[in-house]
Design a protein around this motif. Sequence first.
Motif, PDB file in Angstrom:
ATOM      1  N   ARG A 185      29.813 -33.398 -25.112  1.00  0.00           N
ATOM      2  CA  ARG A 185      29.416 -32.420 -24.079  1.00  0.00           C
ATOM      3  C   ARG A 185      28.447 -31.434 -24.712  1.00  0.00           C
ATOM      4  O   ARG A 185      28.718 -30.921 -25.796  1.00  0.00           O
ATOM      5  CB  ARG A 185      30.643 -31.700 -23.546  1.00  0.00           C
ATOM      6  CG  ARG A 185      31.541 -32.647 -22.761  1.00  0.00           C
ATOM      7  CD  ARG A 185      32.912 -32.083 -22.633  1.00  0.00           C
ATOM      8  NE  ARG A 185      32.896 -30.944 -21.723  1.00  0.00           N
ATOM      9  CZ  ARG A 185      33.974 -30.542 -21.055  1.00  0.00           C
ATOM     10  NH1 ARG A 185      35.116 -31.181 -21.176  1.00  0.00           N
ATOM     11  NH2 ARG A 185      33.900 -29.496 -20.257  1.00  0.00           N
ATOM     12  N   VAL A 186      27.349 -31.181 -24.034  1.00  0.00           N
ATOM     13  CA  VAL A 186      26.323 -30.270 -24.583  1.00  0.00           C
ATOM     14  C   VAL A 186      26.178 -29.085 -23.637  1.00  0.00           C
ATOM     15  O   VAL A 186      25.865 -29.270 -22.451  1.00  0.00           O
ATOM     16  CB  VAL A 186      24.964 -30.998 -24.712  1.00  0.00           C
ATOM     17  CG1 VAL A 186      23.886 -30.048 -25.209  1.00  0.00           C
ATOM     18  CG2 VAL A 186      25.083 -32.203 -25.632  1.00  0.00           C
ATOM     19  N   ARG A 187      26.438 -27.870 -24.135  1.00  0.00           N
ATOM     20  CA  ARG A 187      26.250 -26.672 -23.310  1.00  0.00           C
ATOM     21  C   ARG A 187      24.765 -26.477 -23.066  1.00  0.00           C
ATOM     22  O   ARG A 187      23.982 -26.429 -24.019  1.00  0.00           O
ATOM     23  CB  ARG A 187      26.791 -25.422 -24.042  1.00  0.00           C
ATOM     24  CG  ARG A 187      28.274 -25.356 -24.260  1.00  0.00           C
ATOM     25  CD  ARG A 187      29.109 -25.005 -23.056  1.00  0.00           C
ATOM     26  NE  ARG A 187      28.470 -24.182 -22.051  1.00  0.00           N
ATOM     27  CZ  ARG A 187      28.805 -24.225 -20.759  1.00  0.00           C
ATOM     28  NH1 ARG A 187      29.727 -25.070 -20.326  1.00  0.00           N
ATOM     29  NH2 ARG A 187      28.214 -23.442 -19.894  1.00  0.00           N
ATOM     30  N   LEU A 188      24.381 -26.397 -21.836  1.00  0.00           N
ATOM     31  CA  LEU A 188      22.942 -26.300 -21.546  1.00  0.00           C
ATOM     32  C   LEU A 188      22.462 -24.847 -21.482  1.00  0.00           C
ATOM     33  O   LEU A 188      21.267 -24.592 -21.486  1.00  0.00           O
ATOM     34  CB  LEU A 188      22.609 -27.015 -20.238  1.00  0.00           C
ATOM     35  CG  LEU A 188      22.923 -28.513 -20.237  1.00  0.00           C
ATOM     36  CD1 LEU A 188      22.464 -29.148 -18.933  1.00  0.00           C
ATOM     37  CD2 LEU A 188      22.277 -29.221 -21.417  1.00  0.00           C
ATOM     38  N   ASP A 189      23.391 -23.916 -21.374  1.00  0.00           N
ATOM     39  CA  ASP A 189      22.963 -22.517 -21.375  1.00  0.00           C
ATOM     40  C   ASP A 189      22.928 -22.050 -22.834  1.00  0.00           C
ATOM     41  O   ASP A 189      23.145 -22.838 -23.736  1.00  0.00           O
ATOM     42  CB  ASP A 189      23.956 -21.661 -20.566  1.00  0.00           C
ATOM     43  CG  ASP A 189      24.107 -22.241 -19.157  1.00  0.00           C
ATOM     44  OD1 ASP A 189      23.095 -22.717 -18.619  1.00  0.00           O
ATOM     45  OD2 ASP A 189      25.237 -22.252 -18.631  1.00  0.00           O
ATOM     46  N   LEU A 249      25.793 -34.441 -20.744  1.00  0.00           N
ATOM     47  CA  LEU A 249      26.595 -35.366 -21.547  1.00  0.00           C
ATOM     48  C   LEU A 249      25.697 -36.300 -22.335  1.00  0.00           C
ATOM     49  O   LEU A 249      24.708 -36.823 -21.808  1.00  0.00           O
ATOM     50  CB  LEU A 249      27.462 -36.240 -20.633  1.00  0.00           C
ATOM     51  CG  LEU A 249      28.734 -35.678 -20.047  1.00  0.00           C
ATOM     52  CD1 LEU A 249      29.377 -36.734 -19.160  1.00  0.00           C
ATOM     53  CD2 LEU A 249      29.695 -35.241 -21.147  1.00  0.00           C
ATOM     54  N   ARG A 260      19.190 -33.245 -26.937  1.00  0.00           N
ATOM     55  CA  ARG A 260      19.732 -32.008 -26.343  1.00  0.00           C
ATOM     56  C   ARG A 260      18.679 -31.299 -25.501  1.00  0.00           C
ATOM     57  O   ARG A 260      18.964 -30.823 -24.401  1.00  0.00           O
ATOM     58  CB  ARG A 260      20.251 -31.083 -27.441  1.00  0.00           C
ATOM     59  CG  ARG A 260      21.449 -31.667 -28.158  1.00  0.00           C
ATOM     60  CD  ARG A 260      22.149 -30.694 -29.081  1.00  0.00           C
ATOM     61  NE  ARG A 260      23.297 -31.395 -29.640  1.00  0.00           N
ATOM     62  CZ  ARG A 260      23.240 -32.167 -30.728  1.00  0.00           C
ATOM     63  NH1 ARG A 260      22.107 -32.267 -31.398  1.00  0.00           N
ATOM     64  NH2 ARG A 260      24.296 -32.828 -31.152  1.00  0.00           N
ATOM     65  N   VAL A 298      25.993 -33.272 -13.331  1.00  0.00           N
ATOM     66  CA  VAL A 298      25.544 -32.989 -14.708  1.00  0.00           C
ATOM     67  C   VAL A 298      24.646 -34.149 -15.153  1.00  0.00           C
ATOM     68  O   VAL A 298      24.876 -35.303 -14.781  1.00  0.00           O
ATOM     69  CB  VAL A 298      26.722 -32.829 -15.702  1.00  0.00           C
ATOM     70  CG1 VAL A 298      27.553 -31.618 -15.371  1.00  0.00           C
ATOM     71  CG2 VAL A 298      27.578 -34.087 -15.766  1.00  0.00           C
ATOM     72  N   GLY A 302      25.279 -26.220 -16.187  1.00  0.00           N
ATOM     73  CA  GLY A 302      26.234 -25.739 -17.201  1.00  0.00           C
ATOM     74  C   GLY A 302      26.316 -26.616 -18.430  1.00  0.00           C
ATOM     75  O   GLY A 302      26.250 -26.148 -19.538  1.00  0.00           O
ATOM     76  N   GLU A 303      26.448 -27.911 -18.212  1.00  0.00           N
ATOM     77  CA  GLU A 303      26.518 -28.807 -19.374  1.00  0.00           C
ATOM     78  C   GLU A 303      25.881 -30.146 -19.051  1.00  0.00           C
ATOM     79  O   GLU A 303      25.640 -30.482 -17.890  1.00  0.00           O
ATOM     80  CB  GLU A 303      27.969 -29.009 -19.829  1.00  0.00           C
ATOM     81  CG  GLU A 303      28.804 -29.802 -18.839  1.00  0.00           C
ATOM     82  CD  GLU A 303      30.200 -30.112 -19.376  1.00  0.00           C
ATOM     83  OE1 GLU A 303      30.717 -29.326 -20.191  1.00  0.00           O
ATOM     84  OE2 GLU A 303      30.758 -31.141 -18.970  1.00  0.00           O
ATOM     85  N   GLY A 332      18.496 -30.412 -16.894  1.00  0.00           N
ATOM     86  CA  GLY A 332      19.333 -29.374 -16.283  1.00  0.00           C
ATOM     87  C   GLY A 332      18.486 -28.421 -15.455  1.00  0.00           C
ATOM     88  O   GLY A 332      18.839 -28.049 -14.342  1.00  0.00           O
TER      89      GLY A 332
END
Length: 475
Positions: free
Chosen positions: A154-158, A144, A122, A107, A141-142, A129
Amino acid sequence: MADDALLTDRQLRGWLRCRRRAWLDRHGDPAIPRWNPHRELQLVDRERRLAPWPASARGDRRSAGERLAAGPEAVRQLLLRRDHWRGRPTLLLRRPGASRLGPFGFVPVLLQPGRHGTREHRLTLAFWGRLLEPALGRSPGEGLLLDDRGGRERVRLDGSLQPQLDQALERLRRDRDLTEPPDLTSDRRKCVLCRWRSACDRVAEAEGHLSQVSGIGGKRREQLQGLGIVDRAALAATDGPWLMDRLEQQGERRPELALELIAQARCQELGHADHLDPADPLPELTEAPGVLIYDIESDPDAREDFLHGFLVLPRGPDGRLVDPAAGRYLPLLTLKEQGEARGWQRLQGRLARHQGWPVLHYGETEAIALRRLAQRQGSPGPAGLIDLHQRLRRHWRLPVDSYGLKAVAGWRGFRWSQPAAEGARCVLWWRRWRQRGDRRDLQRIFRYNHDDCLATWAVAQWLLGDDSSSPPSSG
Ligand code: SF4
């Protein structure tokens, strides 16, 4: 591949901070110096924060895919490519979960400068990503965000970040192809970190940009523009009661601020200082046996006030304060390892030797630092402190875009003896001296601090009317 198509994480971050910056990075005059002490401080800080993760061996010739496939716990600043995109995630951390590499993936991690993640952070993670996807065969997926106190987000990348990233990349591409640079950013505080700052300052001054009016930030500028006040000249020509009404309607709690802003804009347009209060601005100096000029140097990240500098100006036999060139400069280094109590003792000793002397400083930093230090040491706060900045604001309105010491003393014609001297550079010298112990760095710091004291006195002299080269005043 044509260089024109290349898109990098640096370009994206630059664009997310300021559209104009991305354009200048591509089309601006390459002769404009790249070096910026604030940027340098960020790089030093990044190295410090990356220290817990080992750097890769020098001369490692493996491809990015090979290095990731070896499954290290962490990889620092690995160059990733995907079609015409490039980027170097600050850090990649291994995480369990099947990927093309094996039973693990990675990640991306971004070290954010403050405590709050921003859209820029972000979207940069989302971009990294995407660069990782070909190696993993899937999305990470995520990502940091690590803050400067060790906190993690934690940052959701989707999800919604993906269309936002597509839109940002598309707009970045379009902006880079413009024939003229986009406008200056509305929040000029961002400019502090930018290498184009001096070039943009010149443009802002020439255009009479509203951000050049002291007291106007990004939000206020947008508000004024919404009212049809597009630049400094327009603000200077605005009717005060009309603007007060408008601001009040928009919920402004201090609508009289309108009059201050208009007066400041007029003062800058005309280039004349306005005398607001004819009373003696520094009556404490009249009978004083001498004056101490005081200036602190600090490392804000380390929360350390490392230097307390004093310029000693006694009264001579003719009854006048001595010329600043003949005044003694006394630097007092307060090193953490020597303990705060000892530093406080030495400071008290210095002040006690000049009991009854006013202590002039510019801005509230010095007074706050001394009072807090005294409080921690269980002592009463020192007497005789005078904030020259406060006195100046009470007595004068100046044709300057900032009331900071650099701008005001610069307006008076004062020049710092070292080129590009500023607080961030002083912090760099300090950190370097702490690392390497080179005495020249310490001398640079003392010289810079001495100049700050001289600049403070130059402003005080003008305030006292002792300065024969005073600019025209409307007072
Ligand atoms: S100095 Fe400010 S306005 Fe100019 S490019 Fe940099 S951030 Fe943008």
